[in-house]
Design an enzyme around this catalytic site. Structure first.
Site, mmCIF file in Angstrom:
data_model
loop_
_atom_site.group_PDB
_atom_site.id
_atom_site.type_symbol
_atom_site.label_atom_id
_atom_site.label_comp_id
_atom_site.label_asym_id
_atom_site.label_seq_id
_atom_site.Cartn_x
_atom_site.Cartn_y
_atom_site.Cartn_z
ATOM 1 N N LYS A 155 12.763 4.386 -25.317
ATOM 2 C CA LYS A 155 12.665 3.604 -24.061
ATOM 3 C C LYS A 155 11.977 2.264 -24.345
ATOM 4 O O LYS A 155 12.453 1.208 -23.932
ATOM 5 C CB LYS A 155 11.850 4.384 -23.044
ATOM 6 N N ASN A 156 10.865 2.304 -25.089
ATOM 7 C CA ASN A 156 10.046 1.105 -25.272
ATOM 8 C C ASN A 156 10.596 0.142 -26.320
ATOM 9 O O ASN A 156 9.988 -0.899 -26.573
ATOM 10 C CB ASN A 156 8.595 1.487 -25.575
ATOM 11 N N ARG A 195 7.252 -2.196 -14.504
ATOM 12 C CA ARG A 195 6.502 -3.371 -14.919
ATOM 13 C C ARG A 195 7.123 -4.048 -16.134
ATOM 14 O O ARG A 195 6.919 -5.236 -16.361
ATOM 15 C CB ARG A 195 5.048 -3.075 -15.240
ATOM 16 N N CYS A 244 -0.893 -0.243 -11.946
ATOM 17 C CA CYS A 244 -0.180 1.031 -11.831
ATOM 18 C C CYS A 244 -1.241 2.116 -11.988
ATOM 19 O O CYS A 244 -2.427 1.835 -12.145
ATOM 20 C CB CYS A 244 0.911 1.130 -12.875
ATOM 21 N N ARG A 262 -3.525 -3.453 -15.768
ATOM 22 C CA ARG A 262 -2.411 -3.918 -16.595
ATOM 23 C C ARG A 262 -2.031 -5.377 -16.280
ATOM 24 O O ARG A 262 -0.929 -5.687 -15.860
ATOM 25 C CB ARG A 262 -1.230 -2.978 -16.448
ATOM 26 N N ASP A 308 0.251 6.838 -25.676
ATOM 27 C CA ASP A 308 1.344 7.545 -24.987
ATOM 28 C C ASP A 308 1.444 9.010 -25.392
ATOM 29 O O ASP A 308 2.255 9.748 -24.842
ATOM 30 C CB ASP A 308 2.680 6.852 -25.261
ATOM 31 N N VAL A 363 -7.228 2.503 -24.801
ATOM 32 C CA VAL A 363 -6.270 1.429 -24.536
ATOM 33 C C VAL A 363 -6.208 1.090 -23.052
ATOM 34 O O VAL A 363 -6.238 -0.073 -22.668
ATOM 35 C CB VAL A 363 -4.862 1.809 -25.066
ATOM 36 N N ARG A 367 11.738 8.664 -15.915
ATOM 37 C CA ARG A 367 11.727 7.276 -16.405
ATOM 38 C C ARG A 367 11.728 7.255 -17.929
ATOM 39 O O ARG A 367 12.160 6.279 -18.530
ATOM 40 C CB ARG A 367 10.468 6.552 -15.907
#
Ligand code: EPZ
Length: 419
Positions: A22-23, A93, A117, A122, A306, A328, A398
């Protein structure tokens, strides 16, 4: 709203094919705007965030065609709008990633501020500061970033904080800038390198991506091309934790093992026997209870934020005491409260979750608050006595393609209940 129903079903066992990242897909889709002719992307995951990004690209005027097997063709030659509205940006975002390409290619972009969020404020202040260094005129008004520029000029940018999408946004803006841009203290995530490889395939001149210093020599234009998105290391890590938490054995295939080094080290500490090949990794608990681990999240190649929630679920049922610190994001421990409702013995001290593993969690209705928190609750549900209902699973959709099918193939008892 849909929810997932998960019942305790014993150790998982089997193989799972990992989808595209996804990223990586999101910045690469945004980066396709830099080209003046069509690009074809393979291995794009079928996720809500990808659908949202396609919707945004179409709103900007690009033609996006979905071919069989989830190959996406983006034709950016028809772009005629430069506005990313709040109603789209608030749902994802990462929409802010169109800023760099639109500025570089069209000299203008009006992108809604993403807002905070669940996991933190962020901000995008480093993105904005970097665009200004490249010569853009940026005004923040009525909730929008209004950016204008002539041709951008290369600059030396030193990022105060390691920011993944900040690095990606500025790298994309620099591709068509005049002269050389150096981005220092850049994010080193594999997804940044994947974006650079994609752009270089279109004619960009980027070096150092994947290291802390990225150098971009601006070029006149980018041509079209084809690219295959790299596999999702976080999805892969999540299924390996599913093996560990259920005392089973899972092989993830179609991965880049080295992208998982920090996660594999912690799984080995938890007692998993890790084996790997060129494009696969296997975690085998041999029926044993995992041991608790200590970890602190940090930018790549450190332990990924993550994967933090997933390891909180693992520690909740592991033998002994563990400590997990989130460095983070400022508010990414909400899954701990939901795990406590399932009987986990966790204590939150600042940005650290201290755990004493329990033999057995108990199923309960729980609520997902962000993408990875929802994954951790699903993992906990795999080993909780009784039934667990994870609500608000739009979060999970998502970032995890067909999660109930993939876990079902590994022997989990999981089904989606339409809400
Ligand atoms: C990316 O988010 C990922 N999203 C996130 O994945 C991931 O958790 C995060 O990087 C960290 O690895 C995508 O790539 C689409 P950051 P990003 O900018 O870029 C601060 C998931 O679950 N910061 O690296 O938004 C920020 O507040 C998602 O897949 C500023 O202060 O994260 C944070 O504390 C969640 N100013 C830190 O930097 C800025 O201008 C790292 O954030 C930008 C960031």
């Amino acid at each position: 709203m849909d929810k997932l129903e998960i019942k305790c079903a014993g150790p998982l066992d089997g193989r799972v094919t990992i989808s595209g990242a996804k990223n990586a897909a999101l910045p690469i889709l945004a980066g396709s705007l830099l080209s003046d002719s069509p690009v074809v992307l393979a291995n794009v995951p079928h996720l809500n965030d990808v659908t949202t990004t396609v919707k945004l690209l179409r709103r900007l005027g690009a033609e996006v065609t979905v071919h069989d097997g989830m190959e996406l063709e983006v034709n950016p030659s028809t772009i005629n709008d430069f506005n990313a509205p709040y109603e789209l940006v608030k749902t994802m975002r990462a929409s802010v990633l169109v800023l760099g390409p639109l500025l570089a290619r069209y000299g203008r972009a009006d992108v809604s501020l993403p807002g905070g969020c669940a996991i933190g404020a962020r901000p995008v202040d480093l993105h904005v500061a970097g665009f200004k260094s490249l010569g853009a005129d940026i005004r923040i008004e009525d909730g929008y970033i209004r950016a204008r520029c002539g041709q951008l000029s290369g600059a030396r940018i030193i990022l105060d904080t390691v920011t993944v999408t900040g690095t990606e946004n500025l790298m994309m803006a620099a591709v068509l800038a005049k002269g050389e841009t150096r981005i220092e203290n850049a994010a080193r995530e594999p997804e940044v390198a994947d974006l650079a490889n994609f752009l270089n395939g279109l004619g960009a001149r980027i070096s150092g991506a994947g290291t802390a210093t990225i150098v971009v020599q601006g070029v006149e234009r980018l041509s079209g091309g084809r690219y295959r998105v790299l596999p999702d290391r976080i999805e892969a890590g999540t299924y390996l934790v599913a093996a560990a938490i259920s005392r089973g054995r899972v092989r993830v295939t179609g991965v880049v093992p080295t992208h998982l080094d920090a996660v594999l080290a912690k799984l080995a500490e938890a007692g998993a026997r890790i084996t790997q090949g060129v494009d696969w990794v296997e975690a085998d608990m041999r029926g044993r209870r995992p041991k608790a681990v200590d970890l602190t999240t940090s930018p790549y190649p450190g332990f990924p934020t993550d994967m933090q929630a997933q390891f909180c679920a693992l520690n909740a049922v592991a033998e002994g005491a563990g400590s997990i610190t989130e460095q983070v994001f400022e508010n990414r421990l909400m899954h701990a409260v939901e795990l406590q409702r399932m009987g986990a013995d966790l204590r939150i001290r600042g940005n650290t979750v201290l755990s004493h593993g329990v033999e057995q969690l108990t199923g309960a209705p729980v609520m997902a608050t962000d993408l990875r928190a929802s994954a951790s609750l699903v993992l906990a549900g795999l080993v909780a006595q009784g039934t667990t209902h994870v609500e608000r699973i739009y979060h999970i959709d998502r970032g995890y393609e067909c999660i109930e099918e993939k876990l079902g193939l590994l022997g989990a008892s999981i089904r989606r209940i339409p809400g």
